[in-house]
Design a protein around this motif. Structure first.
Motif, PDB file in Angstrom:
ATOM      1  N   ALA A 135       0.835  -1.203   0.000  1.00 18.76           N
ATOM      2  CA  ALA A 135       0.000   0.000   0.000  1.00 18.76           C
ATOM      3  C   ALA A 135       0.871   1.255   0.000  1.00 18.76           C
ATOM      4  O   ALA A 135       0.581   2.234  -0.693  1.00 18.76           O
ATOM      5  N   ALA A 136       1.959   1.238   0.781  1.00 22.50           N
ATOM      6  CA  ALA A 136       2.862   2.390   0.841  1.00 22.50           C
ATOM      7  C   ALA A 136       3.555   2.606  -0.503  1.00 22.50           C
ATOM      8  O   ALA A 136       3.780   3.749  -0.927  1.00 22.50           O
ATOM      9  N   SER A 138       2.317   1.793  -3.524  1.00 23.30           N
ATOM     10  CA  SER A 138       1.317   2.355  -4.448  1.00 23.30           C
ATOM     11  C   SER A 138       1.119   3.848  -4.162  1.00 23.30           C
ATOM     12  O   SER A 138       1.030   4.665  -5.084  1.00 23.30           O
ATOM     13  N   GLU A 139       1.027   4.191  -2.891  1.00 25.27           N
ATOM     14  CA  GLU A 139       0.883   5.583  -2.477  1.00 25.27           C
ATOM     15  C   GLU A 139       2.068   6.411  -2.976  1.00 25.27           C
ATOM     16  O   GLU A 139       1.902   7.533  -3.480  1.00 25.27           O
ATOM     17  N   LYS A 140       3.251   5.859  -2.871  1.00 31.11           N
ATOM     18  CA  LYS A 140       4.480   6.541  -3.299  1.00 31.11           C
ATOM     19  C   LYS A 140       4.466   6.786  -4.810  1.00 31.11           C
ATOM     20  O   LYS A 140       4.823   7.876  -5.277  1.00 31.11           O
ATOM     21  N   TYR A 196      -6.011   3.045  -4.509  1.00 28.45           N
ATOM     22  CA  TYR A 196      -5.327   3.593  -3.343  1.00 28.45           C
ATOM     23  C   TYR A 196      -5.966   3.068  -2.066  1.00 28.45           C
ATOM     24  O   TYR A 196      -7.184   3.141  -1.883  1.00 28.45           O
ATOM     25  N   ASP A 198      -5.127   3.281   2.207  1.00 29.56           N
ATOM     26  CA  ASP A 198      -4.294   3.895   3.226  1.00 29.56           C
ATOM     27  C   ASP A 198      -3.420   2.832   3.894  1.00 29.56           C
ATOM     28  O   ASP A 198      -3.936   1.896   4.519  1.00 29.56           O
ATOM     29  N   ARG A 227       7.171   7.793   4.215  1.00 29.53           N
ATOM     30  CA  ARG A 227       5.866   8.402   3.919  1.00 29.53           C
ATOM     31  C   ARG A 227       5.817   9.845   4.411  1.00 29.53           C
ATOM     32  O   ARG A 227       5.310  10.734   3.716  1.00 29.53           O
ATOM     33  N   GLN A 259     -11.263   7.919  -3.750  1.00 31.67           N
ATOM     34  CA  GLN A 259      -9.886   7.664  -3.343  1.00 31.67           C
ATOM     35  C   GLN A 259      -9.019   8.909  -3.513  1.00 31.67           C
ATOM     36  O   GLN A 259      -8.159   9.199  -2.677  1.00 31.67           O
ATOM     37  N   LEU A 263      -6.950  10.830  -0.502  1.00 35.03           N
ATOM     38  CA  LEU A 263      -5.508  11.044  -0.512  1.00 35.03           C
ATOM     39  C   LEU A 263      -5.176  12.531  -0.427  1.00 35.03           C
ATOM     40  O   LEU A 263      -4.262  12.932   0.319  1.00 35.03           O
ATOM     41  N   LYS A 266      -5.663  13.687   3.056  1.00 31.11           N
ATOM     42  CA  LYS A 266      -4.603  13.178   3.926  1.00 31.11           C
ATOM     43  C   LYS A 266      -3.316  13.989   3.742  1.00 31.11           C
ATOM     44  O   LYS A 266      -2.632  14.325   4.708  1.00 31.11           O
TER      45      LYS A 266
END
Length: 277
Positions: A135-136, A138-140, A196, A198, A227, A259, A263, A266
């Motif tokens: 997940a981290a 994909s977020e990146k 996405y 979290d 992160r 999503q 994001l 956040k």
């Protein structure tokens, strides 16, 4: 090697071991004597293995017989027996040294045992953090893509400064035509959409093994640190008038509406957004 003195001279130990191995060789495979051998001390079993290997080299027993008898005597797998065989094949190794090395391998605190335990702990850590890590990651990818897109857009705008109005209009006309073409094909834009989630939702529960737990928390803290740094860069872009629109636009084009909003909220929220374990 940390082994206690057996109390026997080399000759006495050798004689006793030879007699025992004679009995083992003459015994049937289902003989009760085999059930008592694994209960001996590591040093005594090492002496039995050493003597069996001598018999193998002299041709008194076959390789298959050696593997079966050694596995039975040590309670170890055939693969572990092959490790012992390799150890015994070291040239110029003395009787006592061989016993010490074999006993060390057979003991619960042996090097192989420690390696296996280490591998199991590493596997447990990987299994525990893989969802968080995915997940981290994909977020990146999403945030870094948005940052690159925003900076590229600003560079394009900067390159158009000083150009004629006609040249500027031609560029933006082609840009809008490209976007319209993507919209007409619809699915082309859908294909680049990412999902996405979290990462904070995937922080693993406490592990029963203290060493594994420490490694899990260290890995989670490492990922959380990355992160926090990435979100700090993203907030700079969000507060930059020349980057904000392009940055947000990329995220909205990459994720579905819900999503994307989650994001963006956040990123633009409290710096302590990450849930702590």
């Amino acid at each position: 090697m940390g082994l206690q003195d057996s109390g026997f001279a080399n000759a006495e130990l050798t004689a006793d071991t030879e007699e025992l191995v004679d009995q083992l060789i003459s015994a049937e495979q289902n003989d009760a004597i085999w059930e008592y051998i694994p209960g001996l001390t590591a040093l005594s079993i090492a002496a039995v293995v050493y003597e069996m290997h001598r018999r193998l080299l002299r041709g008194e027993i076959s390789r298959d017989e050696f593997i079966w008898m050694t596995a039975k005597a040590t309670g170890k797998s055939a693969a572990r027996v092959l490790v012992l065989t390799s150890l015994l094949s070291i040239p110029f190794i003395s009787f006592i040294t061989a016993l010490a090395l074999i006993a060390n391998i057979l003991s619960q605190t042996s090097f192989i045992g420690r390696v296996n335990a280490y591998i199991e702990r590493k596997r447990a850590v990987i299994d525990a953090v893989k969802k968080f890590q995915l997940a981290a990651h994909s977020e990146k990818l999403i945030i870094e893509g948005a940052l690159k897109s925003a900076h590229l857009q600003r560079e394009i705008i900067a390159s158009l400064e000083g150009k004629s109005e006609e040249a500027t209009n031609i560029y933006w006309k082609e840009y809008r035509r490209t976007l319209a073409g993507l919209d007409e094909r619809g699915s082309t834009r859908d294909k680049i959409r990412l999902s996405y989630n979290d990462p904070s939702e995937y922080i693993p529960p406490e592990h029963h093994d203290g060493q594994v737990e420490d490694s899990i928390r260290a890995k989670i803290n490492e990922l959380e640190g990355g992160r926090l740094q990435l979100f700090a860069k993203a907030r700079v872009a969000m507060n930059d008038a020349g980057l904000s629109a392009s940055f947000i636009g990329f995220i909205k084009d990459t994720l579905d509406k819900q999503q994307a909003e989650a994001l963006i909220f956040k990123i633009n929220g409290d710096s302590e957004y990450i849930k702590r374990p």
